[in-house]
Scaffold this active site. Structure first.
Site, PDB file in Angstrom:
ATOM      1  N   ARG A 130      -6.230  -4.493  -0.381  1.00  0.00           N
ATOM      2  CA  ARG A 130      -7.592  -4.052  -0.062  1.00  0.00           C
ATOM      3  C   ARG A 130      -7.684  -2.529  -0.014  1.00  0.00           C
ATOM      4  O   ARG A 130      -6.878  -1.866   0.625  1.00  0.00           O
ATOM      5  CB  ARG A 130      -8.013  -4.648   1.281  1.00  0.00           C
ATOM      6  CG  ARG A 130      -9.489  -4.470   1.583  1.00  0.00           C
ATOM      7  CD  ARG A 130      -9.903  -5.278   2.779  1.00  0.00           C
ATOM      8  NE  ARG A 130      -9.036  -5.041   3.920  1.00  0.00           N
ATOM      9  CZ  ARG A 130      -9.347  -5.406   5.168  1.00  0.00           C
ATOM     10  NH1 ARG A 130     -10.479  -6.026   5.404  1.00  0.00           N
ATOM     11  NH2 ARG A 130      -8.520  -5.175   6.150  1.00  0.00           N
ATOM     12  N   ARG A 143       0.858  -1.192   0.000  1.00  0.00           N
ATOM     13  CA  ARG A 143       0.000   0.000   0.000  1.00  0.00           C
ATOM     14  C   ARG A 143       0.886   1.231   0.000  1.00  0.00           C
ATOM     15  O   ARG A 143       1.780   1.370   0.829  1.00  0.00           O
ATOM     16  CB  ARG A 143      -0.898   0.043   1.242  1.00  0.00           C
ATOM     17  CG  ARG A 143      -2.057  -0.919   1.205  1.00  0.00           C
ATOM     18  CD  ARG A 143      -2.915  -0.783   2.448  1.00  0.00           C
ATOM     19  NE  ARG A 143      -4.006  -1.741   2.436  1.00  0.00           N
ATOM     20  CZ  ARG A 143      -4.758  -2.021   3.493  1.00  0.00           C
ATOM     21  NH1 ARG A 143      -4.533  -1.410   4.642  1.00  0.00           N
ATOM     22  NH2 ARG A 143      -5.734  -2.895   3.419  1.00  0.00           N
ATOM     23  N   HIS A 172       2.353  -9.526   1.118  1.00  0.00           N
ATOM     24  CA  HIS A 172       2.068  -8.553   2.164  1.00  0.00           C
ATOM     25  C   HIS A 172       3.326  -8.057   2.860  1.00  0.00           C
ATOM     26  O   HIS A 172       3.266  -7.226   3.753  1.00  0.00           O
ATOM     27  CB  HIS A 172       1.103  -9.177   3.190  1.00  0.00           C
ATOM     28  CG  HIS A 172       0.331  -8.173   3.977  1.00  0.00           C
ATOM     29  ND1 HIS A 172       0.745  -7.713   5.203  1.00  0.00           N
ATOM     30  CD2 HIS A 172      -0.825  -7.517   3.715  1.00  0.00           C
ATOM     31  CE1 HIS A 172      -0.122  -6.840   5.671  1.00  0.00           C
ATOM     32  NE2 HIS A 172      -1.081  -6.688   4.790  1.00  0.00           N
TER      33      HIS A 172
END
Length: 203
Positions: free
Chosen positions: A108, A78, A138
């Site tokens: 997400r 992210r 991740h």
């Protein structure tokens, strides 16, 4: 809508209703120092938000503008298009440094933004990687390969938080800056695994 609720804080000019401002610290070994030199002397552990995310941003910036740096490899689960880290990666790629960015397209709430980010990096000449099919990548890690007097040296950043600088002000996370050879080799093997999908030797 929690996003709109959080935005109210910045819209209200009432200092008497807000907590006093807090300025994160910077570890003493990084103050007024060349960041590569400081990391060579010993690992630097950062505890966010109590310690600033600035050294991580500076680490990428220095790597992007250092002619001795041959490659920068980073995972981006992210982040934001206007992130100074992304700007440094784009600058490095345009300058001819080998930049590899693993952009997680299934992050997400960030999937659309990450697709745009991947295109931006690709246009700058960076190598885009999209992770392992069927899985989310991740991990938060960065590898910098630098040519020095005694040969190539690897510098790494490993973190528990995401790479948008604002995230480090809102969540508790750790970050490690290191030049330990074993750590650099381990990150290199993870990057190779994510790029090729082939088995790697045991670490």
């Amino acid at each position: 809508n929690l996003n709109r609720l959080m935005a109210v804080y910045d819209l209200v000019d009432r200092p008497d209703l807000k907590y006093a401002g807090f300025t994160p610290g910077v570890p003493s070994q990084l103050v007024n120092r060349n960041i590569f030199e400081a990391i060579r002397e010993g690992d630097v552990l950062l505890h966010h938000p109590f310690e600033s995310f600035g050294p991580v941003v500076d680490f990428v910036y220095r790597a992007a503008n250092d002619p001795a740096v041959l490659a920068i490899k980073q995972t981006l689960y992210r982040t934001t298009a206007d992130s100074p880290i992304v700007a440094s990666l784009v600058s490095a790629a345009r300058a001819g440094t080998e930049v590899t960015a693993l952009v997680e397209l299934r992050a997400r709430f960030y999937d659309a933004a990450n697709i745009e980010l991947a295109s931006k990096l690709q246009q700058a000449g960076a190598h885009d990687v999209y992770g392992v099919v069927g899985y989310k990548t991740h991990c938060k890690m960065m590898l910098v390969v630098r040519r020095e007097n005694n040969g190539l040296r690897r510098y790494v950043h490993l973190g528990t938080g995401h790479y948008p600088p604002g995230t480090a002000r809102a969540f508790t996370a750790y970050g490690l800056l290191s030049a330990i050879e074993r750590g650099g080799e381990a990150v290199r093997q993870v990057v190779m695994q994510l790029r090729s999908l082939r088995k790697t030797a045991r670490l």
